[in-house]
Scaffold this motif. Sequence first.
Motif: not given
Length: 185
Positions: A172-173, A182-184, A10-18, A135-136
């Motif tokens: 789990e990461m 997002l990281v560029g 199951a993919a972890i969906a970001p709760v918050h994103s930019s 982890v940004l």
Amino acid sequence: MDVRLSREVAAIAPVHSSTAVNAPIPLGSRPVRLSDGRYHVEGEGQARLELAPRDRLVVSVTVPATSETLELTHNPRKGELAMQFGDMTRPARMLASKISFGSSGQISLELVCRAGPFTICTSRRARLASLTLHVLNFPDFIGRDDFILDVGGGTERRLGRTVMKSTEWAIEMQAVPDTKRLVGG
């Protein structure tokens, strides 16, 4: 290296994103209570994580323009306020970095954390069942626990995944589909 890619993770969906690299990340809205020890006022707050030019938590608060609010926002300690954001058990120490007076009988404040943790739960009896942590700016990665994500339209994408386990916990990461953007990188 024997790598078997799972399609059952199951993919972890970001709760918050930019929306872009280092763009502010909206964290949500809650009722807010502000106090300087003498005066108290309630309003609505919106929290966001700002990543540039430096990392900081900012809460934009709108409160009614009353005599208490005016006393509170012009206190002699240069804007140091105790803020309760939603159901926080302990107030956070905040500094008012910007104060605006609106024509609709409202005062808008930009608050930043003064110092120390921004604690939401302080109960020593509370036990976590799970925790999602972002982890940004973590670089894209590939490992032996990677998985395949169906991104639709007959397209699949390999995403990095690693699991670290102990007897009482597992971490789990997972990379998210937007990691490179997002990281560029």
